[in-house]
Write an enzyme that holds these catalytic residues in place. Structure first.
Site, PDB file in Angstrom:
ATOM      1  N   PRO A   2       0.821  -1.209   0.000  1.00  0.00           N
ATOM      2  CA  PRO A   2       0.000   0.000   0.000  1.00  0.00           C
ATOM      3  C   PRO A   2       0.854   1.257   0.000  1.00  0.00           C
ATOM      4  CG  PRO A   2      -0.770  -1.566   1.655  1.00  0.00           C
ATOM      5  CD  PRO A   2       0.536  -2.091   1.137  1.00  0.00           C
ATOM      6  N   GLU A   3       0.432   2.253  -0.778  1.00  0.00           N
ATOM      7  CA  GLU A   3       1.141   3.529  -0.769  1.00  0.00           C
ATOM      8  C   GLU A   3       0.559   4.401   0.350  1.00  0.00           C
ATOM      9  OE1 GLU A   3       2.529   5.179  -4.287  1.00  0.00           O
ATOM     10  OE2 GLU A   3       2.401   3.347  -5.461  1.00  0.00           O
ATOM     11  N   LYS A  52       4.073   5.081   5.148  1.00  0.00           N
ATOM     12  CA  LYS A  52       3.452   3.759   5.058  1.00  0.00           C
ATOM     13  C   LYS A  52       3.317   3.100   6.422  1.00  0.00           C
ATOM     14  CE  LYS A  52       5.273   3.214   0.375  1.00  0.00           C
ATOM     15  NZ  LYS A  52       6.043   2.375  -0.563  1.00  0.00           N
ATOM     16  N   ARG A 310      12.671  -1.817  -7.470  1.00  0.00           N
ATOM     17  CA  ARG A 310      11.335  -1.892  -8.078  1.00  0.00           C
ATOM     18  C   ARG A 310      11.448  -1.490  -9.544  1.00  0.00           C
ATOM     19  NH1 ARG A 310       7.254  -1.313  -4.308  1.00  0.00           N
ATOM     20  NH2 ARG A 310       5.856  -1.986  -5.972  1.00  0.00           N
TER      21      ARG A 310
END
Length: 351
Positions: A2-3, A52, A310
């Site tokens: 989740p951001e 986060k 990423r």
């Protein structure tokens, strides 16, 4: 994972469902048993998001000051596999599930009416923490971190993390200074939570596209105004995400241009994907998961590469800026951005 906007929605769900209430805390899995026993029967006095990270403050009574040594904070980082799922009376919480895998509490209970019979729900063996109040409950499964903090540890976390664009106490100058002092690429810096808290892979790719900025340009090569512009754009985009549960970065006039996305096996799921009134995910992004497809604005093939652990996505033509000495102009025909407006459509429950 989740951001940051999602964790802020999670904090809002806890405030709505448990804020100021005395709750029962348990650890069906057993890995948080001693901490749960200590918190059981206390009042949730604050639910706070920073980047986060979620911090849930518990105290013996609702009027206990947050600075009181009696206040304890449950620190949770969901990571890739963590999720909170909620069940309760009508209107109990603003979301039934946040995180992965977004399965609601009680979905394995067959014909049980979760809204009517939530008190009968037996927690799964994998539930790290269950918090139950008079109107509903929340189950935590699979977090990367779940630990008990005191006020000193909470403050240390807030100090270590970079400014969060969604927090009122955020100081954008900290972000600007850290970026401009670094030799790392801006695409790396935007994923560093010590530089800016809450931005994730989607926001990184989309904010850099909107800024016409190459992900590999070193932070020390950027002007202060350009870095400030990234902050302002991220603040607006993430605020929209916090209000709706959806990341939408495209302007209305661009959404029907090459309205495609390269799906993973699981897909790029967002809150409200099943609602025809919201912007569908294939129209929501400029470059994220659009590798090998034509750029919506210039038709150049969108590229991808590994960066900071990423995959980063960018358009090699639109995002050509590599230093503050390079030619860059906000008069570029596609460089004038409006902020996402209310016409984007609101999300439904669930994130």
């Amino acid at each position: 994972m989740p951001e940051g906007h999602t964790v802020h929605r999670l904090a809002d769900a806890f405030e709505q469902g448990f804020g100021g209430r005395r709750v029962r805390v348990s650890s069906p899995q057993g890995r948080f048993a001693a901490e749960a026993e200590r918190l059981d029967g206390q009042v949730l006095v604050e639910a706070e998001a920073v980047g986060k990270h979620l911090l849930l403050g518990f105290a013996p009574s609702a009027d206990t000051a947050l600075t009181d040594p009696a206040v304890s904070f449950v620190h949770v980082h969901l990571g890739l596999y963590g999720s909170w799922t909620f069940a309760g009376d009508a209107g109990f919480a603003s979301a039934p599930a946040i995180g992965a895998p977004r399965r609601r509490v009680g979905e394995v209970e067959g014909d049980l009416d979760v809204e009517q019979d939530w008190r009968r729900l037996v927690p799964r063996a994998t539930v790290r923490v269950r918090i139950a109040g008079p109107d509903g409950l929340a189950d935590l499964t699979g977090p990367t971190a779940c630990e008990l903090y005191d006020a000193t540890q909470r403050e240390a976390l807030l100090t270590r993390l970079g400014p969060d664009p969604l927090r009122r106490d955020a100081d954008p100058s900290r972000f600007v200074q850290k970026v401009r002092r670094s030799r790392s690429g801006i695409g790396v810096l935007l994923m560093n939570q010590d530089v800016i808290a809450g931005a994730g892979n989607i926001y990184r790719a989309e904010a850099l596209f909107r800024a016409r900025l190459d992900p590999f340009v070193p932070g020390e090569h950027l002007t202060a105004s350009l870095v400030e512009g990234i902050w302002e754009d991220l603040s607006a985009l993430m605020d929209y995400g916090a209000r709706t549960g959806r990341i939408v970065t495209t302007e209305p006039e661009h959404r029907d241009i090459e309205a495609r996305i390269v799906e993973r096996s699981r897909g790029t799921r967002q809150n409200g994907d099943d609602d025809p009134a919201v912007v569908p995910r294939e129209k929501s992004f400029y470059v994220y998961h659009r590798q090998t497809l034509p750029c919506r604005l210039c038709a150049t093939t969108v590229r991808s590469a590994e960066l900071a652990g990423r995959t980063v996505f960018w358009c090699p033509r639109c995002q050509s800026v590599r230093s503050r000495r390079a030619v860059w102009s906000r008069e570029h025909p596609a460089a004038a951005w409006a902020l996402p407006g209310e016409g984007l459509g609101s999300g439904t429950a669930g994130d």
